[in-house]
Scaffold this motif. Structure first.
Motif, PDB file in Angstrom:
ATOM      1  N   SER A 491       0.829  -1.214   0.000  1.00 28.01           N
ATOM      2  CA  SER A 491       0.000   0.000   0.000  1.00 28.01           C
ATOM      3  C   SER A 491       0.859   1.257   0.000  1.00 28.01           C
ATOM      4  CB  SER A 491      -0.927   0.004   1.215  1.00 28.01           C
ATOM      5  OG  SER A 491      -1.840  -1.060   1.140  1.00 28.01           O
ATOM      6  N   ASP A 492       2.001   1.187   0.676  1.00 25.66           N
ATOM      7  CA  ASP A 492       2.918   2.327   0.694  1.00 25.66           C
ATOM      8  C   ASP A 492       3.446   2.637  -0.700  1.00 25.66           C
ATOM      9  OD1 ASP A 492       2.581   2.616   3.390  1.00 25.66           O
ATOM     10  OD2 ASP A 492       4.408   1.525   3.938  1.00 25.66           O
ATOM     11  N   ASP A 493       3.445   1.628  -1.561  1.00 20.99           N
ATOM     12  CA  ASP A 493       3.886   1.814  -2.944  1.00 20.99           C
ATOM     13  C   ASP A 493       2.709   2.100  -3.873  1.00 20.99           C
ATOM     14  OD1 ASP A 493       6.541   1.389  -2.293  1.00 20.99           O
ATOM     15  OD2 ASP A 493       6.422  -0.771  -2.635  1.00 20.99           O
ATOM     16  N   ALA A 494       1.592   2.537  -3.287  1.00 20.80           N
ATOM     17  CA  ALA A 494       0.390   2.930  -4.042  1.00 20.80           C
ATOM     18  C   ALA A 494      -0.315   1.761  -4.700  1.00 20.80           C
ATOM     19  CB  ALA A 494       0.741   3.980  -5.089  1.00 20.80           C
ATOM     20  N   ASP A 555      -6.885  10.589  -5.673  1.00 19.64           N
ATOM     21  CA  ASP A 555      -6.302   9.561  -4.814  1.00 19.64           C
ATOM     22  C   ASP A 555      -5.848  10.149  -3.485  1.00 19.64           C
ATOM     23  OD1 ASP A 555      -6.640   7.541  -6.654  1.00 19.64           O
ATOM     24  OD2 ASP A 555      -4.693   7.859  -7.590  1.00 19.64           O
ATOM     25  N   HIS A 556      -5.616   9.248  -2.523  1.00 19.16           N
ATOM     26  CA  HIS A 556      -5.063   9.665  -1.245  1.00 19.16           C
ATOM     27  C   HIS A 556      -3.633  10.152  -1.443  1.00 19.16           C
ATOM     28  CE1 HIS A 556      -8.365   8.403   1.323  1.00 19.16           C
ATOM     29  NE2 HIS A 556      -8.494   7.331   0.544  1.00 19.16           N
ATOM     30  N   ALA A 557      -3.151  10.944  -0.493  1.00 21.29           N
ATOM     31  CA  ALA A 557      -1.840  11.564  -0.609  1.00 21.29           C
ATOM     32  C   ALA A 557      -0.724  10.536  -0.761  1.00 21.29           C
ATOM     33  CB  ALA A 557      -1.587  12.456   0.601  1.00 21.29           C
ATOM     34  N   VAL A 558      -0.797   9.437  -0.005  1.00 21.27           N
ATOM     35  CA  VAL A 558       0.254   8.420  -0.059  1.00 21.27           C
ATOM     36  C   VAL A 558       0.317   7.788  -1.450  1.00 21.27           C
ATOM     37  CG1 VAL A 558       1.024   6.197   0.853  1.00 21.27           C
ATOM     38  CG2 VAL A 558       0.121   7.931   2.407  1.00 21.27           C
ATOM     39  N   THR A 559      -0.853   7.437  -1.971  1.00 22.90           N
ATOM     40  CA  THR A 559      -0.916   6.847  -3.313  1.00 22.90           C
ATOM     41  C   THR A 559      -0.430   7.847  -4.361  1.00 22.90           C
ATOM     42  OG1 THR A 559      -2.823   5.530  -2.649  1.00 22.90           O
ATOM     43  CG2 THR A 559      -2.441   5.775  -5.005  1.00 22.90           C
ATOM     44  N   ALA A 560      -0.867   9.087  -4.231  1.00 21.45           N
ATOM     45  CA  ALA A 560      -0.471  10.124  -5.192  1.00 21.45           C
ATOM     46  C   ALA A 560       1.037  10.331  -5.185  1.00 21.45           C
ATOM     47  CB  ALA A 560      -1.184  11.435  -4.854  1.00 21.45           C
ATOM     48  N   LEU A 561       1.640  10.336  -3.984  1.00 20.97           N
ATOM     49  CA  LEU A 561       3.087  10.537  -3.888  1.00 20.97           C
ATOM     50  C   LEU A 561       3.849   9.384  -4.532  1.00 20.97           C
ATOM     51  CD1 LEU A 561       5.524  12.135  -2.918  1.00 20.97           C
ATOM     52  CD2 LEU A 561       5.314  10.993  -0.695  1.00 20.97           C
ATOM     53  N   ALA A 562       3.363   8.166  -4.328  1.00 25.44           N
ATOM     54  CA  ALA A 562       4.046   7.002  -4.918  1.00 25.44           C
ATOM     55  C   ALA A 562       4.063   7.105  -6.455  1.00 25.44           C
ATOM     56  CB  ALA A 562       3.350   5.717  -4.483  1.00 25.44           C
ATOM     57  N   ILE A 563       2.935   7.502  -7.033  1.00 23.79           N
ATOM     58  CA  ILE A 563       2.879   7.675  -8.489  1.00 23.79           C
ATOM     59  C   ILE A 563       3.783   8.839  -8.907  1.00 23.79           C
ATOM     60  CG2 ILE A 563       1.387   8.290 -10.426  1.00 23.79           C
ATOM     61  CD1 ILE A 563       0.834   5.522  -9.453  1.00 23.79           C
ATOM     62  N   ALA A 564       3.738   9.924  -8.131  1.00 19.57           N
ATOM     63  CA  ALA A 564       4.539  11.105  -8.452  1.00 19.57           C
ATOM     64  C   ALA A 564       6.035  10.799  -8.411  1.00 19.57           C
ATOM     65  CB  ALA A 564       4.216  12.239  -7.480  1.00 19.57           C
ATOM     66  N   MET A 577      -0.122  18.352  -1.395  1.00 14.88           N
ATOM     67  CA  MET A 577      -1.154  19.062  -0.629  1.00 14.88           C
ATOM     68  C   MET A 577      -2.484  18.348  -0.811  1.00 14.88           C
ATOM     69  SD  MET A 577      -2.484  23.035  -0.848  1.00 14.88           S
ATOM     70  CE  MET A 577      -0.991  23.711  -0.126  1.00 14.88           C
ATOM     71  N   SER A 578      -3.110  18.034   0.307  1.00 19.76           N
ATOM     72  CA  SER A 578      -4.418  17.374   0.274  1.00 19.76           C
ATOM     73  C   SER A 578      -5.517  18.422   0.246  1.00 19.76           C
ATOM     74  CB  SER A 578      -4.585  16.481   1.500  1.00 19.76           C
ATOM     75  OG  SER A 578      -4.584  17.266   2.673  1.00 19.76           O
ATOM     76  N   SER A 579      -6.717  17.981  -0.080  1.00 17.57           N
ATOM     77  CA  SER A 579      -7.843  18.914  -0.163  1.00 17.57           C
ATOM     78  C   SER A 579      -8.156  19.534   1.195  1.00 17.57           C
ATOM     79  CB  SER A 579      -9.074  18.198  -0.714  1.00 17.57           C
ATOM     80  OG  SER A 579      -9.415  17.091   0.095  1.00 17.57           O
ATOM     81  N   GLU A 580      -7.921  18.765   2.285  1.00 12.81           N
ATOM     82  CA  GLU A 580      -8.188  19.302   3.624  1.00 12.81           C
ATOM     83  C   GLU A 580      -7.332  20.539   3.891  1.00 12.81           C
ATOM     84  OE1 GLU A 580      -7.486  16.163   3.001  1.00 12.81           O
ATOM     85  OE2 GLU A 580      -9.365  15.103   3.484  1.00 12.81           O
ATOM     86  N   ARG A 581      -6.041  20.413   3.562  1.00 13.65           N
ATOM     87  CA  ARG A 581      -5.159  21.559   3.781  1.00 13.65           C
ATOM     88  C   ARG A 581      -5.490  22.692   2.821  1.00 13.65           C
ATOM     89  NH1 ARG A 581       1.302  22.165   2.730  1.00 13.65           N
ATOM     90  NH2 ARG A 581       1.575  24.114   3.874  1.00 13.65           N
ATOM     91  N   LEU A 582      -5.837  22.339   1.591  1.00 11.51           N
ATOM     92  CA  LEU A 582      -6.192  23.350   0.607  1.00 11.51           C
ATOM     93  C   LEU A 582      -7.398  24.153   1.064  1.00 11.51           C
ATOM     94  CD1 LEU A 582      -5.601  24.508  -2.222  1.00 11.51           C
ATOM     95  CD2 LEU A 582      -7.050  22.724  -3.180  1.00 11.51           C
ATOM     96  N   ASN A 583      -8.376  23.465   1.642  1.00  9.40           N
ATOM     97  CA  ASN A 583      -9.574  24.151   2.147  1.00  9.40           C
ATOM     98  C   ASN A 583      -9.257  25.084   3.301  1.00  9.40           C
ATOM     99  OD1 ASN A 583     -11.479  23.080   0.353  1.00  9.40           O
ATOM    100  ND2 ASN A 583     -11.705  21.208   1.563  1.00  9.40           N
ATOM    101  N   SER A 584      -8.229  24.737   4.064  1.00  9.72           N
ATOM    102  CA  SER A 584      -7.889  25.541   5.243  1.00  9.72           C
ATOM    103  C   SER A 584      -7.106  26.798   4.892  1.00  9.72           C
ATOM    104  CB  SER A 584      -7.069  24.705   6.236  1.00  9.72           C
ATOM    105  OG  SER A 584      -5.788  24.405   5.696  1.00  9.72           O
ATOM    106  N   PHE A 600      -1.462  17.623  -5.912  1.00  7.43           N
ATOM    107  CA  PHE A 600      -2.672  17.927  -5.149  1.00  7.43           C
ATOM    108  C   PHE A 600      -3.510  16.652  -5.089  1.00  7.43           C
ATOM    109  CE2 PHE A 600      -1.271  22.040  -6.590  1.00  7.43           C
ATOM    110  CZ  PHE A 600      -1.516  22.865  -5.500  1.00  7.43           C
ATOM    111  N   ALA A 601      -3.770  16.185  -3.863  1.00  7.75           N
ATOM    112  CA  ALA A 601      -4.461  14.906  -3.677  1.00  7.75           C
ATOM    113  C   ALA A 601      -5.859  15.113  -3.089  1.00  7.75           C
ATOM    114  CB  ALA A 601      -3.640  14.012  -2.752  1.00  7.75           C
ATOM    115  N   ARG A 602      -6.751  14.162  -3.404  1.00  2.00           N
ATOM    116  CA  ARG A 602      -8.143  14.203  -2.926  1.00  2.00           C
ATOM    117  C   ARG A 602      -8.808  15.532  -3.291  1.00  2.00           C
ATOM    118  NH1 ARG A 602     -10.190   9.634  -2.396  1.00  2.00           N
ATOM    119  NH2 ARG A 602     -11.644  10.228  -0.753  1.00  2.00           N
ATOM    120  N   VAL A 603      -8.532  15.982  -4.517  1.00  2.00           N
ATOM    121  CA  VAL A 603      -8.993  17.305  -4.941  1.00  2.00           C
ATOM    122  C   VAL A 603     -10.394  17.239  -5.518  1.00  2.00           C
ATOM    123  CG1 VAL A 603      -8.594  19.108  -6.662  1.00  2.00           C
ATOM    124  CG2 VAL A 603      -6.697  18.232  -5.318  1.00  2.00           C
ATOM    125  N   ASN A 604     -11.224  18.214  -5.157  1.00  2.00           N
ATOM    126  CA  ASN A 604     -12.548  18.367  -5.746  1.00  2.00           C
ATOM    127  C   ASN A 604     -12.455  19.292  -6.962  1.00  2.00           C
ATOM    128  OD1 ASN A 604     -13.779  16.782  -3.778  1.00  2.00           O
ATOM    129  ND2 ASN A 604     -14.071  18.533  -2.408  1.00  2.00           N
TER     130      ASN A 604
END
Length: 982
Positions: A491-494, A555-564, A577-584, A600-604
């Motif tokens: 899972s750590d490897d996406a 995708d979740h941040a961990v999955t996105a980073l593995a692909i990146a 940056m996840s959507s939660e932080r982006l919203n804040s 940018f992960a979990r982006v709307n």
């Protein structure tokens, strides 16, 4: 929409005046079609071709050219006392022809792009299965009306907005609307409360989404523009069309040139009027207007259109449809590309990468080559039997995860259709988001066998045994801990992990409550949507070109980073940056840190507009890719919107400037390269045209001021501008591309059209002016008393008058030019020798140095990168030949161009070769200067640049070292996995 969410079926049936069992009647359908119209998305206003053409004529440069064309008729009419001759209209006809050609080219390109889009829409017109007149039938989705009863099944598009009235395990992919990549479970019961959030409307199926699993019946509650996708399409159509960077630069450039030409015209007229014969003001006005027109690059609009047109043709062969010519250049100016992950950077196809079996990880490809045993047999049966997806030829229906399992089984010789025909499904428990499992019961050779798949942690709770090396034994806590540790590592490897188990202990058909008990763990699979191999190389090309690639994913941040990491886009969570932080973050806070974020992960969908805006505020030319309806606002907001041609929705394609017909990120980079070359070719043409025009103006201005007579006639300038200059400049846009441009960082912020071309333009202007003046004086060296007498006689003077003029002016042509009592017509004839030599210089000189205007980045390498532009060489040689030929054409040389007659060459035979040598001088001088600059730059840098080079070399070395470390770590990891497999 709110009233439908909580409404009971019987009430809804009455309100919509329909029958859920029998459907609408043909009469009802006809009435509602007449009342509400067809079920089609609103289209943007389709501008007729003739209005597109007329619009091209209202561009600033075209308006100026039209005015110039009119003046080109009026000026000679004034000077000739309104006597009309055919020659008066030559200038007008040529300029108007160029204006019309440019308009036609732009119109044709826009119409062609529209046809390409229409062709894409025609590829798959959706159908709908409906119940009408108490019978089931398939119709065009455009014929649906409110109240229609629609039958849904896996693989079908939702043809309109539906309220679900019956559902069985219904799963719908709503990613194009909500951006959520995971299919959503739908229900047929009223909701307890209403909501404005689309993702929470569990009993509504939205238009253009896709059924991935299950079956359902729905009633149409909204069609066309009233649907959610229709509302977005309407808002996109209402947006005003913005100008591209090239259009803005070209408009500014046009205004500057118009002002310069106006000032030059006034300056030349006043100079000739004050220093020359004031009675010949009409002639002076004609010369001033001619030169003012000469400053205007009337061929430039055609050059830009032809260059862009050639590029759009090349891009079409590279799977890029350009909707607007100027969008090509904008793509070349991009320094930030925001791109979706799925389907663009990845293959958009889940693939089994690893197998978890016998408490170890085995590479999927390696496992598929191993000999099949009992363990493998159970494993493969679980893949295809506990699965609802179907593959048949090119048709693929079902959840992407299940399709990946079928694909892997097929690679090992298991066909899902044959397997399901042989081992019939008896019972099933569909997948449930709370249980995170799915179970089927199949008759395997007379034995009722259950196959269960699901999340590993959930599945292990139901397992009491495990199969290891073809032996079934009791599963231990150590087994479970080991499997969970393996799953976490993957899972750590996406990688997405899915586990499988079975049970054959049922003698009779079991109750559903007992199906998922006492299971035997078989194996697990680890899947991923693989990165496109071409995308890895494309991202590297983008980075080399100074273009920042930003990955946007749900995708979740961990999955996105593995692909990146695999794509070399990002390497640590600090760049994610996840959507939660982006919203804040506020817009200002996002502006401050946007340059440090690469993923940018979990982006709307609404986040994408904020992301684009933040990059643009930092002075970036930003591109956004997208395929869904929800991407349309960000595609419109971006400087260049790029839509996917295969997976893209009509709304996305409508909002975009460019469409990729292969949905491949590498194609975007090809477009960037093409765009950069387009802009460079346009700048070369601008350098050439403005440099030559300014040289002509300066040389004519200087000689007019010194001699009180224009050294050349309007026809000479006309030949230069419209025959030689246009022919050469247009061919500049037809040459091969220079890939060295992809090694240079784009200019951030404003990138004026004149940036980087001043030195080249000054060289052309200065050396051509000097050569032109020198040629004129060289030509005038052939003027003797005999030539002057002949000229005065041709002008109508008798012998006495000729003798008087010669004595009064000491037999010198210079004094005669200053004599206000001598007719202009006589001075024109006397100036024929100078005019001929200058004509050769101003028309033949550009044929040489046009091939030396290389604005590509020679600073990038010590190696001289020679790119031969065959069309340019052919046109240069053709123009040179025409210039020589025209000198020897009787009538054309004397009557129109006012050059010396052929008889004069008996004594002035060396005028042409010497004039050609003078014309060639700027070419050799420019070549020598460029050589000196090149050698100095690369081999004798100044201290400041030497330090910059050392720093750049250190940074490059650090990057190479970091790359080596990454490769070494990856190789070590692969080696450890291989040893573990052994």
């Amino acid at each position: 929409m709110d009233k439908y969410l909580s409404q009971k079926n019987e009430n809804l049936e009455k309100e919509l005046e329909t029958n859920f069992e029998e459907g609408l009647t043909s009469e009802q359908v006809e009435d509602r079609l007449q009342k509400y119209g067809r079920n089609e998305l609103p289209q943007g206003k389709v501008t007729p071709w003739y209005l597109i053409f007329l619009k091209t004529l209202t561009q600033p440069i075209q308006i100026i050219l039209i005015i110039a064309a009119i003046i080109s008729v009026i000026a000679p009419l004034i000077s000739n006392h309104w006597e009309v001759h055919f020659e008066v209209f030559i200038d007008f006809m040529v300029i108007i022809s160029i204006v019309l050609i440019d308009g036609i080219l732009e119109t044709v390109q826009e119409v062609k792009a529209r046809k390409s889009m229409d062709a894409l829409k025609e590829i798959s017109k959706p159908k709908a299965v409906v119940i009408r007149n108490d019978g089931q039938q398939e119709i065009d989705a455009g014929e649906l009306v409110v109240g229609d009863i629609v039958v849904l099944e896996a693989g079908k598009y939702i043809p309109a907005e539906l309220k679900i009235i019956e559902a069985s395990d219904l799963m719908i992919d709503e990613s194009i609307l909500t951006g959520e990549s995971v299919p959503v479970e739908k229900i047929d019961t009223p909701l307890a409360k209403t909501t404005q959030i689309l993702a929470e409307m569990k009993n509504i199926a939205f238009m253009s989404t896709v059924v991935t699993a299950g079956r359902a019946i729905g009633v149409v509650i909204k069609t066309g523009k009233d649907t959610e996708i229709g509302k977005i399409a309407t808002s996109i159509n209402e947006n005003d069309e913005s100008h591209t960077p090239l259009e803005k630069k070209f408009n500014r450039f046009t205004m500057i040139i118009a002002l310069i030409s106006f000032l030059i015209g006034i300056a030349i007229f006043l100079t000739l009027f004050v220093s020359g014969d004031q009675k010949a003001w009409a002639n002076h006005l004609m010369v001033a207007i001619t030169l003012a027109i000469g400053v205007i690059p009337e061929c430039l609009a055609a050059i830009i259109s032809i260059t862009l047109s050639f590029s759009t043709k090349r891009m079409a062969t590279e799977n890029v449809i350009v909707k607007k010519l100027q969008a090509v250049e904008t793509l070349g100016s991009v320094n930030v590309i925001c791109t979706d992950k799925t389907g663009t950077l990845t293959q958009n196809k889940m693939t089994v990468q690893k197998i978890i079996i016998n408490n170890q990880i085995i590479d999927g490809k390696k496992y598929s080559l191993e000999k099949k045993d009992e363990h493998a047999d159970y494993f493969l049966k679980s893949l295809v039997l506990c699965n609802d997806s179907v593959t048949e030829g090119l048709e693929r229906i079902g959840d992407p995860t299940e399709l990946a399992l079928v694909d892997f089984a097929e690679s090992m010789g298991y066909d899902e259709q044959d397997a399901r025909d042989e081992w019939k499904r008896i019972d099933e428990i569909p997948f449930d988001s709370e249980r995170k499992m799915m179970t089927t019961v199949n008759n395997i050779n007379g034995v009722n066998t259950t196959f269960t798949k699901g999340a590993l942690d959930q599945l292990l709770k139901h397992c009491t045994k495990i199969m290891v090396n073809n032996t079934v034994r009791t599963i231990t806590q150590a087994d479970k801990d080991s499997l969970l540790e393996i799953a976490n590592k993957l899972s750590d490897d996406a990688l997405r992990v899915l586990a499988f188990a079975y049970n054959t202990s049922y003698d009779v058909e079991p109750d559903q409550d007992d199906l998922e008990h006492d299971l035997t763990f078989i194996a697990g699979v680890a899947m991923i949507d693989p990165v496109r191999e071409s995308a890895v190389n494309a991202v590297k090309q983008a980075h080399d070109a100074g273009v920042k690639v930003v990955m946007i994913t749900g995708d979740h941040a961990v999955t996105a980073l593995a692909i990146a990491k695999e794509l070399d886009i990002a390497h640590s969570m600090n760049e994610v940056m996840s959507s939660e932080r982006l919203n804040s973050l506020s817009d200002d806070e996002l502006y401050q840190i946007i340059e440090q974020i690469n993923v940018f992960a979990r982006v709307n969908p609404e986040h994408k507009v904020r992301i684009v805006d933040a990059f643009q505020r930092r002075g970036n030319i930003t591109s956004m890719t997208g395929d869904g309806v929800n991407d349309a606002p960000s595609l419109t907001k971006a400087d260049i919107g790029v839509a996917m041609g295969i997976t893209g929705t009509d709304v996305a394609k409508q909002a975009a400037d460019i469409i990729l017909t292969d949905d491949n990120f590498e194609t975007i980079i090809k477009g960037v390269n093409e765009g950069r070359n387009v802009y460079q070719k346009i700048k070369r043409a601008v350098t050439f045209v403005i440099g030559v025009n300014m040289a002509n103006v300066i040389s004519i201005f200087v000689l007019s001021a010194l001699n009180s007579v224009s050294p050349v006639e309007a026809t000479n300038i006309l030949w230069m501008n419209l025959i030689v200059e246009s022919l050469i400049a247009i061919s500049m846009g037809m040459g091969a591309n220079d890939n060295s441009l992809m090694k240079v960082k784009p200019i951030k912020g404003k990138n004026p059209l004149f940036r980087g071309i001043w030195w080249s333009m000054i060289k052309i202007t200065m050396f051509t002016s000097i050569a032109s003046i020198a040629a004129w004086y060289f030509g005038m060296g052939f003027v003797n008393t005999q030539v002057i007498e002949s000229a005065l006689s041709q002008a109508g003077y008798n012998e006495a008058q000729v003798s008087e003029i010669l004595i009064r002016n000491n037999h010198g042509w210079y004094q005669i030019f200053k004599d206000h009592n001598v007719l202009i017509s006589a001075k024109v004839i006397i100036g024929n020798f100078g005019r001929t030599a200058m004509f050769i210089a101003i028309t033949c000189g550009p044929c040489g140095y046009a091939n030396l205007i290389k604005l590509s980045q020679w600073q990038t390498s010590k190696k001289i990168n020679i790119i031969v532009n065959k069309p340019l060489w052919i046109c240069s040689m053709g123009a040179l030949g025409l210039n020589i030929i025209v000198i020897f054409v009787p009538g054309l040389n004397t009557s129109i161009l006012n050059l010396i007659p052929l008889t004069e060459y008996q004594t002035a035979w060396y005028l042409i070769p010497v004039s050609l040598a003078i014309a060639a001088a700027p070419t050799f001088i420019i070549l020598a200067l460029d050589g000196i600059v090149f050698v100095t730059y690369h081999y004798f840098p100044d201290p400041k640049r030497r330090n910059q080079m050392l720093v750049a070399e250190m940074i490059k070395s650090d990057k190479l070292l970091a790359e080596k470390k990454r490769k070494k770590a990856k190789a070590k990891k692969q080696k450890e996995e291989a040893e573990a497999n052994k």
